[in-house]
Design an enzyme around this catalytic site. Structure first.
Site, PDB file in Angstrom:
ATOM      1  CD  GLU A   7      -7.573  -8.778   3.187  1.00  0.00           C
ATOM      2  OE1 GLU A   7      -7.284  -9.924   3.634  1.00  0.00           O
ATOM      3  OE2 GLU A   7      -6.864  -7.776   3.391  1.00  0.00           O
ATOM      4  CG  PHE A  26      -5.385  -7.471  -0.027  1.00  0.00           C
ATOM      5  CD1 PHE A  26      -4.293  -8.226  -0.426  1.00  0.00           C
ATOM      6  CD2 PHE A  26      -5.156  -6.286   0.654  1.00  0.00           C
ATOM      7  CE1 PHE A  26      -2.994  -7.810  -0.148  1.00  0.00           C
ATOM      8  CE2 PHE A  26      -3.866  -5.863   0.933  1.00  0.00           C
ATOM      9  CZ  PHE A  26      -2.781  -6.621   0.527  1.00  0.00           C
TER      10      PHE A  26
END
Length: 344
Positions: free
Chosen positions: A87, A112
């Site tokens: 991410e 995330f």
């Protein structure tokens, strides 16, 4: 309307001793029986925008199918970037593309984006005021897969970030309109995403999304629900049923968490005699409820005020309908809690 005719209602009935949560239906449909749905409204809206804007690019962190950007990927494969389960790399790449003049749409799960990529979003995107749209799937309690996937604190996390616009749309109509409005807005944004076959609720009310604006969906004299995200569809259904018991409920939908439409909210909450209830698919800490409470206090508006939200705790795993009932987010739980408060 006399609230005293209602007895006490327990909004969260205790689970019988020894009863275990089922592990089926971990990601269940949010649509009630007979409710119309639209498939992948975010992906459809992005495709429509991309037809006339060749600067739109899409990115995902190995979750294209689960954030509906696969619709864009399949139509515009040369403008889509699969970044893998990374991410921080995802948002950094989105920032780099934005610096080169592209409008980046980066999708992943809300947990995330909020937890793993926060500093990269803050420094690479928000501080630089870049045109990056971060789309967070599975917001709040929309999955039964436990705290690792339940983004119950993402609004609180992002509200403190300067330059960050924050949206929590209610339904398919809201998502499609909000996506188009975000594309017209040049700057960083975070949008919570309901994916798959998303209920279409607000279309029947003639609703029109406006960035930064709260909208009164229905009016009423007894209760004012101030809601956001999927809880707007829940309180709208609750309001219909409460009307049969003589309880007249208004619903003020707040799809933009930041910038916050404090003036509209304060005006609606300032009407005397109404119980004001905020409803959100988020922890009771740092989200819509506390934002409303703070603005009302600043403006000297003091209604009877209550909150429907997830508790300040890590939530259970299990079947999503069971969890919504347990934590007070189901339609029936909203009705019970409202009647309970009216009887106080």
């Amino acid at each position: 309307m006399s609230a005293q005719r209602f007895g006490k209602y327990d909004p969260r009935p205790p689970v019988p001793a020894g009863q275990r949560l089922k592990t089926s239906a971990m990601i269940a449909s949010l649509a009630a029986d007979g409710m119309p749905v639209i498939a992948a409204p975010f992906g459809q809206a992005l495709n429509e925008l991309a037809q006339s804007n060749d600067k739109i690019v899409g990115l995902s962190a190995d979750l294209a199918k689960y954030t509906d950007i696969h619709v864009f990927r399949d139509k515009y494969p040369d403008r889509f970037y699969q970044m893998g389960m990374a991410e921080q790399v995802l948002v950094s790449a989105a920032a780099g593309l934005a610096r080169e003049g592209f409008q980046s749409w980066a999708t992943t799960y809300a947990v995330f984006a909020a937890r793993r990529a926060y500093d990269f979003i803050c420094m690479a995107i928000a501080e630089e005021n870049l045109d990056v749209k971060i789309i967070g799937g599975l917001p709040g309690l929309t999955t039964g897969y436990g705290p690792s996937h339940q983004a119950t604190e993402d609004l609180a996390i992002f509200r403190g970030m300067p330059n960050m616009t924050i949206l929590d749309p209610c339904c398919a109509t809201d998502i499609m309109q909000a996506t188009k409005a975000l594309s017209a807005y040049k700057g960083p944004a975070y949008m919570r995403l309901l994916r798959g076959n998303v209920p279409d609720v607000l279309g029947e009310y003639g609703y029109q999304f406006e960035l930064g604006k709260a909208k009164m969906i229905r009016d009423g004299v007894d209760v004012l629900y101030i809601s956001t995200g999927l809880m707007t569809m829940r309180v709208l259904e609750a309001a219909k049923k409460l009307a049969k018991d003589g309880v007249d409920c208004a619903v003020l939908h707040v799809p933009t968490i930041k910038p916050f439409d404090a003036a509209t909210i304060a005006e609606a909450a300032g009407k005397t005699g109404r119980l004001v209830i905020t409803a959100e698919n988020h922890t009771i800490i740092g989200g819509l409820g506390e934002a409303v409470a703070a603005e009302l206090m600043r403006r000297g508006v003091h209604p009877t005020f209550r909150q429907i939200a997830c508790p300040d705790e890590f939530l259970d795993a299990g079947a999503l309908p069971t969890l919504h009932e347990r934590y007070g987010l189901s339609e029936d739980a909203v009705i019970r809690q409202t009647k309970n408060w009216l009887s106080e």
